[in-house]
Write a protein that holds these residues in place. Structure first.
Motif, PDB file in Angstrom:
ATOM      1  N   MET A   1       0.686  -1.123   0.029  1.00  0.00           N
ATOM      2  CA  MET A   1       0.088   0.099  -0.019  1.00  0.00           C
ATOM      3  C   MET A   1       0.780   1.287  -0.007  1.00  0.00           C
ATOM      4  O   MET A   1       1.845   1.270   0.891  1.00  0.00           O
ATOM      5  CB  MET A   1      -0.802   0.014   1.247  1.00  0.00           C
ATOM      6  CG  MET A   1      -1.914   1.145   1.237  1.00  0.00           C
ATOM      7  SD  MET A   1      -3.233   0.631   0.172  1.00  0.00           S
ATOM      8  CE  MET A   1      -4.244   1.980   0.736  1.00  0.00           C
ATOM      9  N   THR A   2       0.561   1.982  -0.924  1.00  0.00           N
ATOM     10  CA  THR A   2       1.369   3.691  -0.916  1.00  0.00           C
ATOM     11  C   THR A   2       0.328   4.431  -0.670  1.00  0.00           C
ATOM     12  O   THR A   2      -0.760   4.707  -1.130  1.00  0.00           O
ATOM     13  CB  THR A   2       1.972   3.535  -2.467  1.00  0.00           C
ATOM     14  OG1 THR A   2       2.953   2.607  -2.857  1.00  0.00           O
ATOM     15  CG2 THR A   2       2.468   4.935  -2.625  1.00  0.00           C
ATOM     16  N   ASP A   3       0.839   5.434   0.147  1.00  0.00           N
ATOM     17  CA  ASP A   3       0.280   6.621   0.568  1.00  0.00           C
ATOM     18  C   ASP A   3      -0.187   7.746  -0.647  1.00  0.00           C
ATOM     19  O   ASP A   3      -1.004   8.464  -0.966  1.00  0.00           O
ATOM     20  CB  ASP A   3       0.596   7.573   1.782  1.00  0.00           C
ATOM     21  CG  ASP A   3       0.500   6.642   2.862  1.00  0.00           C
ATOM     22  OD1 ASP A   3      -0.401   5.932   3.108  1.00  0.00           O
ATOM     23  OD2 ASP A   3       1.855   6.630   3.881  1.00  0.00           O
ATOM     24  N   VAL A   4       1.113   7.960  -1.325  1.00  0.00           N
ATOM     25  CA  VAL A   4       1.187   8.936  -2.431  1.00  0.00           C
ATOM     26  C   VAL A   4       1.756   8.458  -3.691  1.00  0.00           C
ATOM     27  O   VAL A   4       2.881   7.733  -3.551  1.00  0.00           O
ATOM     28  CB  VAL A   4       2.108  10.063  -1.756  1.00  0.00           C
ATOM     29  CG1 VAL A   4       2.076  11.254  -3.100  1.00  0.00           C
ATOM     30  CG2 VAL A   4       1.465  10.835  -0.539  1.00  0.00           C
ATOM     31  N   ARG A  25       4.671  10.042   4.672  1.00  0.00           N
ATOM     32  CA  ARG A  25       3.958   9.082   3.754  1.00  0.00           C
ATOM     33  C   ARG A  25       4.741   8.368   2.968  1.00  0.00           C
ATOM     34  O   ARG A  25       5.916   8.653   2.788  1.00  0.00           O
ATOM     35  CB  ARG A  25       3.392  10.067   2.594  1.00  0.00           C
ATOM     36  CG  ARG A  25       2.393  11.283   3.131  1.00  0.00           C
ATOM     37  CD  ARG A  25       1.207  10.767   3.989  1.00  0.00           C
ATOM     38  NE  ARG A  25      -0.022  11.804   4.405  1.00  0.00           N
ATOM     39  CZ  ARG A  25       0.204  12.042   5.549  1.00  0.00           C
ATOM     40  NH1 ARG A  25       1.009  11.989   6.494  1.00  0.00           N
ATOM     41  NH2 ARG A  25      -0.972  13.096   5.772  1.00  0.00           N
ATOM     42  N   SER A  26       4.364   7.237   2.685  1.00  0.00           N
ATOM     43  CA  SER A  26       5.048   6.368   1.696  1.00  0.00           C
ATOM     44  C   SER A  26       4.649   6.752   0.277  1.00  0.00           C
ATOM     45  O   SER A  26       3.656   7.084  -0.160  1.00  0.00           O
ATOM     46  CB  SER A  26       4.652   4.720   1.828  1.00  0.00           C
ATOM     47  OG  SER A  26       3.186   4.716   1.797  1.00  0.00           O
ATOM     48  N   LYS A 163      11.073   4.916   2.346  1.00  0.00           N
ATOM     49  CA  LYS A 163      10.061   5.887   2.431  1.00  0.00           C
ATOM     50  C   LYS A 163       9.479   6.213   0.964  1.00  0.00           C
ATOM     51  O   LYS A 163       8.460   6.580   0.891  1.00  0.00           O
ATOM     52  CB  LYS A 163      10.517   7.166   3.019  1.00  0.00           C
ATOM     53  CG  LYS A 163      10.851   7.124   4.479  1.00  0.00           C
ATOM     54  CD  LYS A 163      11.418   8.272   5.123  1.00  0.00           C
ATOM     55  CE  LYS A 163      11.743   8.198   6.529  1.00  0.00           C
ATOM     56  NZ  LYS A 163      12.281   9.569   7.181  1.00  0.00           N
ATOM     57  N   GLY A 181     -10.276   5.475  -3.277  1.00  0.00           N
ATOM     58  CA  GLY A 181      -8.645   5.354  -3.452  1.00  0.00           C
ATOM     59  C   GLY A 181      -8.211   5.457  -4.872  1.00  0.00           C
ATOM     60  O   GLY A 181      -9.204   4.744  -5.688  1.00  0.00           O
TER      61      GLY A 181
END
Length: 182
Positions: A1-4, A25-26, A163, A181
């Protein structure tokens, strides 16, 4: 899962990825080119940055201000339509940054400039025409590679810390949104 997900590993993409990672954020940084093209067109540029009322300008006797820079920009852009509201806000925000923390922030990342300020997009002697009424073009030591290097170093460090991850040779053609999402 990636945030950005940041699409494009040019200078703006590098800065966006770095800033997102700094905020915990990842980040997945995608680019259609290979790793050798990190920094995009900025790497091949002359490394000039438009800044306002800097020590370099003052040392050369150039009198600049945020108001004059805004007048120059508005004289060139001719923002006169309702749909120009957002571009006008972008111009104002950029000039606030360029006349404020931009130089010190970039300097804290390791960037330095030649002591002579150039005159890109030269206008007339007054701020009502096209272009700049005073020199604002600050060339970075190392030109384009000198602009990219601090941010390449920072994103590579964030990559080593887990990161940021890269996806080179990935072309993004659309975004699929499901359950709120991407």
């Amino acid at each position: 899962m990636t945030d950005v997900i940041v699409i494009g590993a040019g200078l703006a993409g590098l800065v966006a990825a770095y800033e997102a990672a700094q905020r915990g954020r990842s980040v997945l940084l995608l680019d259609q080119e290979g790793a050798q093209s990190l920094g995009g067109q900025a790497f091949r540029s002359s490394g000039g940055l438009s800044m306002v009322d800097t020590p370099e300008q003052r040392r050369m006797g150039i009198k600049d201000s945020a108001d004059l820079a805004l007048s120059d920009w508005m004289g060139s852009a001719q923002f006169d339509r309702p749909e120009d509201a957002n571009p006008r806000k972008v111009a104002q925000a950029y000039l606030e940054f360029a006349g404020g923390e931009m130089r010190s922030w970039l300097q804290s990342k390791g960037m330095r400039w030649f002591p002579v300020v150039g005159w890109a997009e030269r206008g007339g002697e007054m701020a009502h025409g096209h272009g700049n009424s005073v020199p604002r073009f600050h060339v970075t030591w190392g030109t384009g590679p000198g602009v990219v290097a601090p941010f390449e170093r920072l994103v590579r460090q964030a990559e080593a810390e887990g990161k940021i991850s890269f996806g080179f040779r990935h072309r993004v053609s659309n975004l699929i949104i499901e359950n709120g999402g991407v």
